[in-house]
Structure formats: structure tokens, C-alpha cells
Design a protein around this motif. Structure first.
Motif, short mmCIF file in Angstrom:
data_model
loop_
_atom_site.label_atom_id
_atom_site.label_comp_id
_atom_site.label_asym_id
_atom_site.label_seq_id
_atom_site.Cartn_x
_atom_site.Cartn_y
_atom_site.Cartn_z
N GLN A 256 0.80 -1.22 0.00
CA GLN A 256 0.00 0.00 0.00
C GLN A 256 0.84 1.28 0.00
O GLN A 256 0.28 2.37 -0.07
N MET A 257 2.16 1.17 0.05
CA MET A 257 3.01 2.35 -0.08
C MET A 257 3.48 2.54 -1.51
O MET A 257 4.03 3.57 -1.86
N GLN A 258 3.27 1.51 -2.33
CA GLN A 258 3.64 1.55 -3.74
C GLN A 258 2.92 0.39 -4.41
O GLN A 258 2.29 -0.41 -3.72
N PRO A 259 2.98 0.27 -5.74
CA PRO A 259 2.37 -0.90 -6.39
C PRO A 259 3.02 -2.20 -5.90
O PRO A 259 4.13 -2.20 -5.36
N ALA A 260 2.35 -3.30 -6.12
CA ALA A 260 2.86 -4.60 -5.68
C ALA A 260 4.15 -4.95 -6.43
O ALA A 260 4.36 -4.52 -7.57
N PRO A 261 5.03 -5.74 -5.79
CA PRO A 261 6.32 -6.05 -6.42
C PRO A 261 6.20 -6.69 -7.80
O PRO A 261 6.95 -6.34 -8.71
N GLY A 262 5.28 -7.64 -7.96
CA GLY A 262 5.20 -8.35 -9.23
C GLY A 262 4.98 -7.45 -10.43
O GLY A 262 5.76 -7.49 -11.40
N PRO A 263 3.93 -6.61 -10.44
CA PRO A 263 3.74 -5.72 -11.58
C PRO A 263 4.89 -4.74 -11.79
O PRO A 263 5.24 -4.44 -12.95
N MET A 264 5.47 -4.24 -10.71
CA MET A 264 6.60 -3.33 -10.86
C MET A 264 7.77 -4.01 -11.58
O MET A 264 8.37 -3.46 -12.51
N LEU A 265 8.09 -5.22 -11.14
CA LEU A 265 9.23 -5.92 -11.72
C LEU A 265 8.96 -6.37 -13.15
O LEU A 265 9.88 -6.35 -13.99
N ALA A 266 7.74 -6.75 -13.44
CA ALA A 266 7.40 -7.09 -14.83
C ALA A 266 7.55 -5.88 -15.73
O ALA A 266 8.00 -5.99 -16.88
N THR A 267 7.19 -4.70 -15.21
CA THR A 267 7.36 -3.46 -15.98
C THR A 267 8.83 -3.19 -16.25
O THR A 267 9.22 -2.85 -17.38
N VAL A 268 9.67 -3.34 -15.23
CA VAL A 268 11.11 -3.11 -15.40
C VAL A 268 11.69 -4.08 -16.43
O VAL A 268 12.49 -3.70 -17.30
N ALA A 269 11.28 -5.34 -16.34
CA ALA A 269 11.80 -6.34 -17.27
C ALA A 269 11.39 -6.05 -18.70
O ALA A 269 12.13 -6.35 -19.65
N ALA A 270 10.22 -5.45 -18.88
CA ALA A 270 9.77 -5.10 -20.22
C ALA A 270 10.50 -3.86 -20.75
O ALA A 270 10.72 -3.73 -21.96
N LEU A 271 10.88 -2.96 -19.86
CA LEU A 271 11.55 -1.72 -20.26
C LEU A 271 13.04 -1.91 -20.53
O LEU A 271 13.63 -1.16 -21.32
N THR A 272 13.66 -2.87 -19.83
CA THR A 272 15.12 -2.99 -19.84
C THR A 272 15.54 -4.45 -19.95
O THR A 272 14.71 -5.36 -19.91
N ASP A 273 16.86 -4.65 -20.03
CA ASP A 273 17.42 -6.00 -19.99
C ASP A 273 17.92 -6.37 -18.59
O ASP A 273 18.62 -7.37 -18.42
N LEU A 274 17.59 -5.56 -17.59
CA LEU A 274 18.05 -5.81 -16.22
C LEU A 274 17.48 -7.11 -15.67
O LEU A 274 16.37 -7.53 -16.02
N ARG A 275 18.22 -7.73 -14.77
CA ARG A 275 17.64 -8.72 -13.89
C ARG A 275 16.77 -7.97 -12.88
O ARG A 275 17.01 -6.78 -12.61
N VAL A 276 15.79 -8.64 -12.34
CA VAL A 276 14.88 -7.99 -11.39
C VAL A 276 14.70 -8.90 -10.18
O VAL A 276 14.88 -10.12 -10.26
N GLY A 277 14.34 -8.28 -9.05
CA GLY A 277 14.14 -9.10 -7.87
C GLY A 277 13.45 -8.35 -6.74
O GLY A 277 13.31 -7.12 -6.77
N THR A 278 13.03 -9.11 -5.75
CA THR A 278 12.45 -8.53 -4.54
C THR A 278 13.54 -8.39 -3.49
O THR A 278 14.37 -9.28 -3.31
N TRP A 279 13.49 -7.25 -2.78
CA TRP A 279 14.49 -7.03 -1.71
C TRP A 279 13.77 -6.48 -0.48
O TRP A 279 13.81 -5.31 -0.23
#
Length: 268
Positions: free
Chosen positions: A42-65
Motif C-alpha cells: 500500500q506504499m507503492q504498487p505490488a512487487p510483481g507488476p513493478m518488476l514485470a514493468t522493469v523487465a519489459a523496459l530494460t534487460d536488467l535482472r529484477v528481484g524482490t528485496w
């Protein structure tokens, strides 16, 4: 064998969306390997959609921290992690821990059951990893990073994790060296160091708001680095050579300033 350096950035969404996307692209262009998001509902969007967005925008690896295991059932965390591995074609890393200080109050506020003490929460972490491995099957291996400190958590991480980070505060260098030594003797485990404090600045969602940078420096804690990039690069190399840390994680507010450090050290 000394591992090559890699660098990650914890990048919560604290601005408007276009500004955050621009920051994500700059991080990708600066040599960082991984973009990470915290688990603060509730302080930001959920991790899953955020990371899927990053993966679509870039070639970065993504993860939860890192995923706070008490916030959701083990099967649900494992399902989301497996789904992200599939959708990013193997670029997702599941960071998981037993929860941050004060999480009991957060659970009450959200109407969730207050789970047992931290050492008993490890059973939920174990079940999450077990379910993830079952979902992955023989053809996929989602890397697991565990945030640990106590002996039971360290033992579980030694058994199931690919990457280990210590949930550090003001522990002095010598104490962290002893923790790391145990993992260097058990095999091919990557040691990660989250550095929430650069100079006198504290990264949001990586340390408590009342963190005292001067006290950390006085304790010779490894949760702080100098804000001078050259001095930071020297200290980062020392921490790999003397302790074994090869994966360093900074807050997004420091990503641009430390890009030259990353450019210098990445691949070494």
C-alpha cells in the motif's frame, strides 16, 4: 575462486510514474545488473507488476528485496515468484526474509494474523522455497536470496539459498567477517551486502528512518560507505577481498552518483 562484482539498486516507486521509469532506464544504462523493489504493501504498487514493468523496459535482472514472508501465504509468494521467472525468461531473483522490525503492528493494521516469533517464521520461508522449486520443475531454477542474521536462519540459507545477505544494522566489521566466513566454507553461495547509507544519506526502505550514519561509522559497520566514489570503490574492493562480498546493493537515490564506481568495477 573470487566472484565477479555485480551491483543492484533498490528502486521503490516514490515519484510519478514517468520519473520512475526514466530512473529505471538510467540504472539499466549505468552498468547495474539488477533492479530490486521492497515489499511495502500500500506504499507503492505490488512487487510483481513493478518488476514485470522493469523487465519489459530494460534487460536488467529484477528481484524482490525482500519479500516479507508473513504478508502472504507461502504458496502465493512461490506462485508469484515462479510466474515472474517465466515472464522475464529467467531474469527474476526471489529475495525473501522473515519480516522487518515492527511487522507485527503492520500485520494487525492490515487485519492479518500475527504470526509466531521470527525463528518460527523460517518454516514459512522453507515452504515458500520448496513450493517454488516444485513449480519451477526440472527446467527452471529461480535464484533465491535470503536475508538472515540468527543461526537458524543462516542454517536454512546455507541449505536453500543461492545468495545470502545479512540483516545488518550497526554490527562491526569483525562480527560480519565471522558470519561471512561460515558461508565461504559451505560452497558456492553468493554473498550480498546491502548498503543503505552513503555518507550521511539513508536510502528509503533500506534502513530505519532514525538510522544514525555517524554511529554506523563509529562502529565500523558495513552498512555505510563513504560518499566519495573513489573512496567507496576502494572500500568495496576491500570488502570483497577480505570478507567475500561480491554483490553490492544501493538505494536508487545513489545510483547516478555511484555509476562511475559500477562502471569501474563491473566485470572485475
Amino acid at each position: 575462486m573470487t566472484r565477479l562484482f555485480r551491483f543492484g539498486v533498490v528502486a521503490p516507486l516514490r515519484t510519478d510514474l514517468p520519473t520512475w521509469r526514466d530512473r529505471v532506464r538510467r540504472i539499466a544504462d549505468s552498468g547495474y545488473s539488477t533492479l530490486l523493489v521492497p515489499d511495502f504493501p500500500q506504499m507503492q504498487p505490488a512487487p510483481g507488476p513493478m518488476l514485470a514493468t522493469v523487465a519489459a523496459l530494460t534487460d536488467l535482472r529484477v528481484g524482490t528485496w525482500v519479500y516479507a514472508s508473513p504478508l502472504r501465504p507461502a504458496w502465493l509468494t512461490a506462485w508469484e515468484a515462479h510466474s515472474l521467472s517465466l515472464l522475464t525468461e529467467g531474469r527474476f531473483e526471489m529475495g525473501i526474509g522473515t519480516g522487518r522490525p515492527g511487522i507485527e503492528d503492520e500485520l494487525r493494521e492490515k487485519g492479518l494474523p500475527v504470526v509466531p516469533p521470527p525463528n518460527e517464521r523460517l518454516a514459512q520461508v522453507r515452504e515458500t522455497v520448496r513450493t517454488l522449486r516444485e513449480l519451477d520443475g526440472p527446467d527452471l531454477h529461480t535464484p533465491v536470496a535470503m536475508a538472515v542474521l540468527g543461526p537458524k536462519a543462516r542454517a536454512l540459507a546455507a541449505e536453500v539459498a543461492d545468495t545470502v545477505t545479512f540483516a545488518l544494522g550497526d554490527q562491526p566489521r569483525g562480527e560480519v567477517e565471522r558470519l561471512a566466513r561460515d558461508f565461504r566454507t559451505i560452497g558456492d553461495v553468493e554473498l550480498a551486502l546491502a548498503v543503505p547509507v552513503i555518507g550521511d544519506a539513508v536510502a528509503p526502505h533500506m534502513a530505519r528512518p532514525d538510522t544514525d550514519p555517524a554511529a554506523l561509522r563509529a562502529a565500523d559497520a558495513l552498512t555505510v560507505l563513504p560518499d566519495d566514489p573513489a573512496a567507496a570503490a576502494e572500500e568495496i574492493q576491500r570488502r570483497r577481498e577480505e570478507i567475500g562480498f561480491s554483490y553490492f546493493i544501493f538505494g536508487a537515490d545513489f545510483a547516478d552518483r555511484f555509476a562511475p564506481v559500477v562502471a569501474e568495477l563491473a566485470g572485475r
